[in-house]
Design an enzyme around this catalytic site. Structure first.
Site, mmCIF file in Angstrom:
data_model
loop_
_atom_site.group_PDB
_atom_site.id
_atom_site.type_symbol
_atom_site.label_atom_id
_atom_site.label_comp_id
_atom_site.label_asym_id
_atom_site.label_seq_id
_atom_site.Cartn_x
_atom_site.Cartn_y
_atom_site.Cartn_z
ATOM 1 N N SER A 155 4.666 2.721 0.171
ATOM 2 C CA SER A 155 5.174 2.325 -1.143
ATOM 3 C C SER A 155 5.403 3.538 -2.039
ATOM 4 O O SER A 155 6.089 4.469 -1.651
ATOM 5 C CB SER A 155 4.214 1.312 -1.785
ATOM 6 O OG SER A 155 4.771 0.739 -2.940
ATOM 7 N N HIS A 156 4.803 3.538 -3.226
ATOM 8 C CA HIS A 156 5.045 4.598 -4.209
ATOM 9 C C HIS A 156 4.083 5.773 -4.054
ATOM 10 O O HIS A 156 4.154 6.726 -4.835
ATOM 11 C CB HIS A 156 4.890 4.026 -5.622
ATOM 12 C CG HIS A 156 3.504 3.508 -5.897
ATOM 13 N ND1 HIS A 156 2.997 2.389 -5.270
ATOM 14 C CD2 HIS A 156 2.517 3.964 -6.703
ATOM 15 C CE1 HIS A 156 1.764 2.177 -5.685
ATOM 16 N NE2 HIS A 156 1.444 3.115 -6.553
ATOM 17 N N ASP A 315 10.106 2.145 -1.068
ATOM 18 C CA ASP A 315 10.395 0.988 -0.208
ATOM 19 C C ASP A 315 11.073 -0.136 -0.974
ATOM 20 O O ASP A 315 11.272 -1.228 -0.433
ATOM 21 C CB ASP A 315 9.133 0.486 0.492
ATOM 22 C CG ASP A 315 8.185 -0.257 -0.430
ATOM 23 O OD1 ASP A 315 7.950 0.239 -1.551
ATOM 24 O OD2 ASP A 315 7.655 -1.320 -0.040
ATOM 25 N N ASP A 317 10.277 -2.147 -3.454
ATOM 26 C CA ASP A 317 9.644 -3.406 -3.851
ATOM 27 C C ASP A 317 9.161 -3.388 -5.302
ATOM 28 O O ASP A 317 8.545 -4.350 -5.763
ATOM 29 C CB ASP A 317 8.508 -3.782 -2.887
ATOM 30 C CG ASP A 317 7.295 -2.877 -2.980
ATOM 31 O OD1 ASP A 317 7.358 -1.827 -3.651
ATOM 32 O OD2 ASP A 317 6.258 -3.225 -2.356
ATOM 33 N N ARG A 318 9.440 -2.284 -6.022
ATOM 34 C CA ARG A 318 9.105 -2.224 -7.442
ATOM 35 C C ARG A 318 10.350 -1.849 -8.246
ATOM 36 O O ARG A 318 11.273 -1.238 -7.723
ATOM 37 C CB ARG A 318 8.004 -1.197 -7.704
ATOM 38 C CG ARG A 318 6.680 -1.533 -7.045
ATOM 39 C CD ARG A 318 5.594 -0.585 -7.516
ATOM 40 N NE ARG A 318 4.335 -0.842 -6.853
ATOM 41 C CZ ARG A 318 3.145 -0.479 -7.335
ATOM 42 N NH1 ARG A 318 3.078 0.185 -8.478
ATOM 43 N NH2 ARG A 318 2.041 -0.745 -6.676
ATOM 44 N N GLU A 399 3.828 -9.359 -10.862
ATOM 45 C CA GLU A 399 2.556 -8.679 -11.102
ATOM 46 C C GLU A 399 2.762 -7.459 -11.987
ATOM 47 O O GLU A 399 3.843 -6.870 -12.020
ATOM 48 C CB GLU A 399 1.883 -8.305 -9.785
ATOM 49 C CG GLU A 399 2.718 -7.517 -8.825
ATOM 50 C CD GLU A 399 2.038 -7.308 -7.480
ATOM 51 O OE1 GLU A 399 1.001 -7.941 -7.229
ATOM 52 O OE2 GLU A 399 2.543 -6.514 -6.685
ATOM 53 N N SER A 401 2.157 -4.443 -11.878
ATOM 54 C CA SER A 401 2.561 -3.162 -11.306
ATOM 55 C C SER A 401 4.055 -3.105 -11.022
ATOM 56 O O SER A 401 4.504 -2.286 -10.225
ATOM 57 C CB SER A 401 1.771 -2.888 -10.023
ATOM 58 O OG SER A 401 1.951 -3.923 -9.077
ATOM 59 N N LYS A 418 7.882 -8.705 -2.801
ATOM 60 C CA LYS A 418 8.430 -8.102 -4.008
ATOM 61 C C LYS A 418 9.820 -7.536 -3.732
ATOM 62 O O LYS A 418 10.026 -6.869 -2.732
ATOM 63 C CB LYS A 418 7.505 -6.984 -4.497
ATOM 64 C CG LYS A 418 6.151 -7.461 -4.964
ATOM 65 C CD LYS A 418 5.233 -6.303 -5.337
ATOM 66 C CE LYS A 418 4.751 -5.556 -4.112
ATOM 67 N NZ LYS A 418 3.707 -4.549 -4.447
#
Length: 561
Positions: A155-156, A315, A317-318, A399, A401, A418
């Site tokens: 992820s991040h 990735d 998802d945010r 969420e 985040s 996400k």
């Protein structure tokens, strides 16, 4: 929380990772199974680790991939496995390792074809979820031709990290029962030296017949018109800027702009495995967190060049939304999305609830009360929204985040993981159709519902303290007031699905705090919010800190400037 002196400044060349050494460590270092930090451990979003620390190495991926293959066999899942990866340096070697094991176990694997011959192609997490659900749309829950997926991503997290996520046929993050099974089996395999793992050699030019390439980009991008009003965005001509943060959404954003003829500029259209183009995060680390004003400093600096800007983590998802006023707080934008979606999606059922994690802002509760929608509050982790989105009793799950997903125009399923792309495009849609950008909508929320003061702090804690925090009960809390207001609830189970929080939440009329131990780091986190003032927020945080110290018999204290 102390802010590092380099926060928001461009990364120094000397701080870039040594990619060659990182990949060498991936293959050369063998995990020490007597060290708990080297064992496979699935947190809220898969297994993550660092090659040089012996926590993300070739043997980990061999073991996890074998465990996934065995889980598929146990559950009679015989359809294609959709495999994706992000642009972290460790992702590609782990991606190849996973293919070697999955192919040897006769798993049909589908991967993204590379835009160039030099790499395999990057695929965001939500695209894998979308592909799984598209394949399984007309299949029963017991049909053996169901598909599932894996995303190789941390992820991040900083560039030195690697990660592995498994998504079952429901399309979203695997629930705890699944991850515990995979985790336990993978650690058994590691303990046995991976002696009985099946594996075949593969290369970019020599893939087994069970491995197929596909164009994830075109199928996902073409379907966006069924969840976002792309025509309205294009016809408005609003000027958009996007920064993929060197991640897997790069080719997708380029295709979105071309397909729908958007007035969009990709402000950094390059892949760099060192992420040396980034600006330092709050703690002086390189972290591709699109919800951080420090990590997003380069796009924020361009805010006056665009009507709206947005970015994603590696990735995808945010989401991070940059308005003329700067980067929006993720909690604020969640509330804006919820109000706009539930008022504009006329085909959605009036009974659809709003999903939120218990550490997300209470502003969401106030907005939901204003639009007459019930809130479905769950523990931390997007996996808790899968049932509601899949079962279509949630129209939205989000969420704090900066992770969210929601249903299509017709109320159909889009993704159960996400999706950082669709919230960005939704910001463009609402701006294009109403002439009001998300930041202005939040200002209206403040006038109507009050101003939110929100904070999250992290404190170092040994395992003994974290274990106590994970087993708290309401009876452990003797205080009847919170920062001068009567306590109205003490929760150790989430109100929505009644699942254990793994910590505790205390609420008053105008404030709350939640404390929960990390499952992957030696820290605990305190989340807090006040609708009165910054001073009131800090008073809540201090009381939360005192309660933690008392119930754990520790001397931990919040790191705050």
């Amino acid at each position: 929380m102390a802010i590092h002196e380099n926060a928001g400044h461009k990364v120094n060349l000397d701080d870039r990772i040594n990619v060659a050494r990182l990949i060498t460590d991936y293959y050369a270092i063998k995990p020490d199974m007597t060290d708990s930090s080297c064992r496979v451990s699935f947190g809220t979003s898969g297994h993550r680790g660092v090659a040089s620390r012996g926590s993300f190495n070739e043997m980990h991926i061999v073991a996890i991939s074998q465990a996934v293959a065995e889980y598929r066999k146990k559950e009679n899942i015989n359809g294609p496995l959709f495999l994706g990866m992000d642009s972290h340096a460790l992702s590609e070697p782990a991606f190849v390792t996973a293919i070697e094991v999955l192919a040897a176990n006769d798993v049909e694997v589908v991967i993204q074809a590379g835009i160039d011959k030099g790499h395999y192609g990057y695929t965001p997490t939500p695209v894998i979820s979308h592909a799984i659900l598209s394949h399984n749309a007309k299949l029963s829950d017991a049909d053996p031709s169901r598909s599932d997926g894996i995303v190789i991503t941390p992820s991040h997290n900083p560039p030195i990290y690697g990660g592995f996520k498994y998504n079952p046929p429901t399309g979203g993050p695997a629930d705890t029962a699944i991850t515990k099974w995979i985790e336990a089996r993978a650690n058994d395999i590691l303990a046995q030296g991976a002696q009985n793992v099946r594996r075949v050699a593969v290369s970019h030019d020599n893939m087994p017949p069970s491995v197929h390439t596909t164009d994830y980009v075109t199928s996902y991008v073409a379907d966006l018109q069924n969840i976002i009003d792309m025509t309205a965005i294009a016809q408005s001509g609003i000027k958009l800027g996007v920064h993929p943060l060197g991640g897997s959404t790069l080719d997708f954003w380029n295709a979105i702009a071309d397909t729908y003829k958007l007035n969009m500029t990709n402000t950094y259209p390059h892949i760099d495995h060192t992420f040396g183009f980034m600006t330092y995060d709050h703690d002086g680390k390189i972290r591709m967190d699109c919800s951080s004003p420090y990590a997003m400093a380069s796009l924020i600096a361009l805010k006056d060049s665009f009507d709206l800007g947005f970015g994603n983590d590696p990735d995808g998802d945010r989401h991070g939304i940059v308005a003329k006023s700067g980067l929006m707080n993720p909690n604020h934008y969640l509330a804006v999305m919820i109000e706009y979606l539930y008022e504009s999606r006329s085909a959605w059922s009036k009974s659809l609830k709003v999903g939120k994690t218990l550490v997300s802002s209470a502003l969401i509760d106030r907005v939901c009360a204003g639009i007459g929608r019930d809130v479905y509050e769950v523990p931390v982790g997007f996996k808790w929204f899968v049932e509601g989105l899949f079962g279509k009793f949630l129209g939205f799950g989000g969420e704090e985040s900066a992770g969210a997903s929601f249903l299509r125009f017709d109320g159909g399923l889009w993704s159960t993981d996400k999706d950082g792309i669709i919230p960005c495009l939704l910001a463009a849609e609402m701006t294009a159709k109403t002439g009001i950008d998300p930041a202005a909508r939040h200002e209206a929320h403040e006038r109507r519902f009050g101003k939110s003061y929100y904070g999250r702090v992290e404190t170092a804690a040994p395992a003994s303290v974290r274990q106590k925090l994970g087993k708290l009960s309401p009876s452990d809390i003797t205080a009847d007031t919170l920062a001068g207001e009567p306590v109205v609830s003490i929760l150790t189970n989430a109100p929505g699905n009644h699942a254990p929080i793994g910590g505790l939440k205390v609420c008053s009329q105008n404030g709350w705090f939640a404390v929960r131990p990390s499952g992957t780091e030696d820290i605990y986190k305190i989340y807090a919010e006040s609708f009165k003032s910054e001073d009131h927020l800090h008073e809540i945080e201090r009381q939360a800190d005192d309660i933690v110290a008392r119930v754990t018999n520790s001397n931990a204290s919040i790191d705050r400037e």
